[in-house]
Design a protein around this motif. Sequence first.
Motif, PDB file in Angstrom:
ATOM      1  N   ILE A   9      -7.686   5.123 -10.733  1.00  0.00           N
ATOM      2  CA  ILE A   9      -7.471   3.924 -11.646  1.00  0.00           C
ATOM      3  C   ILE A   9      -5.954   3.636 -11.465  1.00  0.00           C
ATOM      4  N   VAL A  10      -5.057   4.495 -11.608  1.00  0.00           N
ATOM      5  CA  VAL A  10      -3.616   4.222 -11.085  1.00  0.00           C
ATOM      6  C   VAL A  10      -3.259   3.412  -9.915  1.00  0.00           C
ATOM      7  N   GLY A  11      -4.057   3.905  -8.805  1.00  0.00           N
ATOM      8  CA  GLY A  11      -3.800   3.391  -7.742  1.00  0.00           C
ATOM      9  C   GLY A  11      -4.227   1.917  -7.680  1.00  0.00           C
ATOM     10  N   VAL A  12      -5.445   1.554  -8.110  1.00  0.00           N
ATOM     11  CA  VAL A  12      -6.007   0.366  -8.144  1.00  0.00           C
ATOM     12  C   VAL A  12      -5.196  -0.435  -9.144  1.00  0.00           C
ATOM     13  N   LEU A  13      -4.415  -0.053 -10.067  1.00  0.00           N
ATOM     14  CA  LEU A  13      -3.747  -0.793 -10.927  1.00  0.00           C
ATOM     15  C   LEU A  13      -2.467  -1.098 -10.373  1.00  0.00           C
ATOM     16  N   ALA A  14      -1.781   0.129  -9.675  1.00  0.00           N
ATOM     17  CA  ALA A  14      -0.492  -0.132  -8.907  1.00  0.00           C
ATOM     18  C   ALA A  14      -0.592  -1.384  -7.850  1.00  0.00           C
ATOM     19  N   TYR A  15      -1.591  -1.331  -7.215  1.00  0.00           N
ATOM     20  CA  TYR A  15      -1.998  -2.181  -6.119  1.00  0.00           C
ATOM     21  C   TYR A  15      -1.908  -3.489  -6.755  1.00  0.00           C
ATOM     22  N   VAL A  16      -2.882  -3.941  -7.693  1.00  0.00           N
ATOM     23  CA  VAL A  16      -2.952  -5.049  -8.462  1.00  0.00           C
ATOM     24  C   VAL A  16      -1.529  -5.670  -8.993  1.00  0.00           C
ATOM     25  N   LEU A  17      -0.984  -4.941  -9.586  1.00  0.00           N
ATOM     26  CA  LEU A  17       0.357  -5.212 -10.265  1.00  0.00           C
ATOM     27  C   LEU A  17       1.396  -5.528  -8.932  1.00  0.00           C
ATOM     28  N   LEU A  18       1.411  -4.853  -7.899  1.00  0.00           N
ATOM     29  CA  LEU A  18       2.196  -5.296  -6.738  1.00  0.00           C
ATOM     30  C   LEU A  18       1.700  -6.541  -6.019  1.00  0.00           C
ATOM     31  N   MET A  19       0.494  -6.797  -5.959  1.00  0.00           N
ATOM     32  CA  MET A  19       0.124  -7.999  -5.496  1.00  0.00           C
ATOM     33  C   MET A  19       0.390  -9.360  -6.546  1.00  0.00           C
ATOM     34  N   MET A  20       0.455  -8.974  -7.654  1.00  0.00           N
ATOM     35  CA  MET A  20       0.812  -9.933  -8.611  1.00  0.00           C
ATOM     36  C   MET A  20       2.486 -10.162  -8.403  1.00  0.00           C
ATOM     37  N   VAL A  21       3.041  -9.394  -8.349  1.00  0.00           N
ATOM     38  CA  VAL A  21       4.598  -9.410  -8.329  1.00  0.00           C
ATOM     39  C   VAL A  21       4.772 -10.219  -7.109  1.00  0.00           C
ATOM     40  N   GLY A  22       3.908  -9.963  -5.823  1.00  0.00           N
ATOM     41  CA  GLY A  22       4.129 -10.783  -4.611  1.00  0.00           C
ATOM     42  C   GLY A  22       3.895 -12.241  -4.591  1.00  0.00           C
ATOM     43  N   LEU A  23       3.195 -12.470  -5.623  1.00  0.00           N
ATOM     44  CA  LEU A  23       2.646 -14.013  -5.589  1.00  0.00           C
ATOM     45  C   LEU A  23       3.880 -14.645  -5.909  1.00  0.00           C
ATOM     46  N   PRO A  27       0.955  -1.095   0.086  1.00  0.00           N
ATOM     47  CA  PRO A  27       0.118  -0.123  -0.035  1.00  0.00           C
ATOM     48  C   PRO A  27       0.735   1.282   0.031  1.00  0.00           C
ATOM     49  N   LEU A  28       2.033   1.118   0.830  1.00  0.00           N
ATOM     50  CA  LEU A  28       2.932   2.425   0.718  1.00  0.00           C
ATOM     51  C   LEU A  28       3.542   2.830  -0.735  1.00  0.00           C
ATOM     52  N   ILE A  29       3.773   1.668  -1.416  1.00  0.00           N
ATOM     53  CA  ILE A  29       4.525   1.875  -2.850  1.00  0.00           C
ATOM     54  C   ILE A  29       3.396   2.467  -3.811  1.00  0.00           C
ATOM     55  N   ALA A  30       2.124   1.778  -3.630  1.00  0.00           N
ATOM     56  CA  ALA A  30       1.037   2.279  -4.358  1.00  0.00           C
ATOM     57  C   ALA A  30       0.629   3.476  -4.102  1.00  0.00           C
ATOM     58  N   SER A  31       1.021   3.985  -2.815  1.00  0.00           N
ATOM     59  CA  SER A  31       0.270   5.192  -2.745  1.00  0.00           C
ATOM     60  C   SER A  31       1.405   6.440  -3.160  1.00  0.00           C
ATOM     61  N   VAL A  32       2.585   5.947  -3.017  1.00  0.00           N
ATOM     62  CA  VAL A  32       3.862   6.838  -3.555  1.00  0.00           C
ATOM     63  C   VAL A  32       3.385   7.054  -5.168  1.00  0.00           C
ATOM     64  N   VAL A  33       3.008   6.036  -6.067  1.00  0.00           N
ATOM     65  CA  VAL A  33       2.609   5.967  -7.276  1.00  0.00           C
ATOM     66  C   VAL A  33       1.372   7.000  -7.536  1.00  0.00           C
ATOM     67  N   VAL A  34       0.549   6.873  -6.578  1.00  0.00           N
ATOM     68  CA  VAL A  34      -0.736   7.598  -6.777  1.00  0.00           C
ATOM     69  C   VAL A  34      -0.334   9.352  -6.498  1.00  0.00           C
ATOM     70  N   VAL A  35       0.570   9.262  -5.617  1.00  0.00           N
ATOM     71  CA  VAL A  35       1.056  10.752  -5.396  1.00  0.00           C
ATOM     72  C   VAL A  35       1.786  11.394  -6.547  1.00  0.00           C
ATOM     73  N   ALA A  36       2.647  10.634  -7.235  1.00  0.00           N
ATOM     74  CA  ALA A  36       3.256  11.211  -8.129  1.00  0.00           C
ATOM     75  C   ALA A  36       2.168  11.403  -9.453  1.00  0.00           C
ATOM     76  N   VAL A  37       1.265  10.472  -9.686  1.00  0.00           N
ATOM     77  CA  VAL A  37       0.192  10.815 -10.713  1.00  0.00           C
ATOM     78  C   VAL A  37      -0.532  12.033 -10.376  1.00  0.00           C
TER      79      VAL A  37
END
Length: 107
Positions: free
Chosen positions: A93-107, A71-81
Amino acid sequence: MTEFLIVYGCCFATILVCRVVPLFVLKGRELSASTQRALELIPPAAFAALVANDLFKPELFAAGLWDGCMPLIASVVVVAVALKTKNLLACVIVGVLAYVLLMMVGL
């Protein structure tokens, strides 16, 4: 049933006083520039309070380091956007996509 009606009536009166009465009182009046600037800060402040409540809770890292950092990484991306576009829909949209991508990387 009587207690429910009392609580319901109090809630209705509060909503009426807080939301409807100011519309009638301020109808046709021009607000000062400082008041308008102050009112413009309410939505970002409310949104920040909601987000900060989820980002900085003590049990964030209880599930692990990566689960706590997502969530912290996704929030940094959202702040940049947000700084780049100033568009709330793009931020969501970017926040949800960033979080989903981070969850997929974490699997």
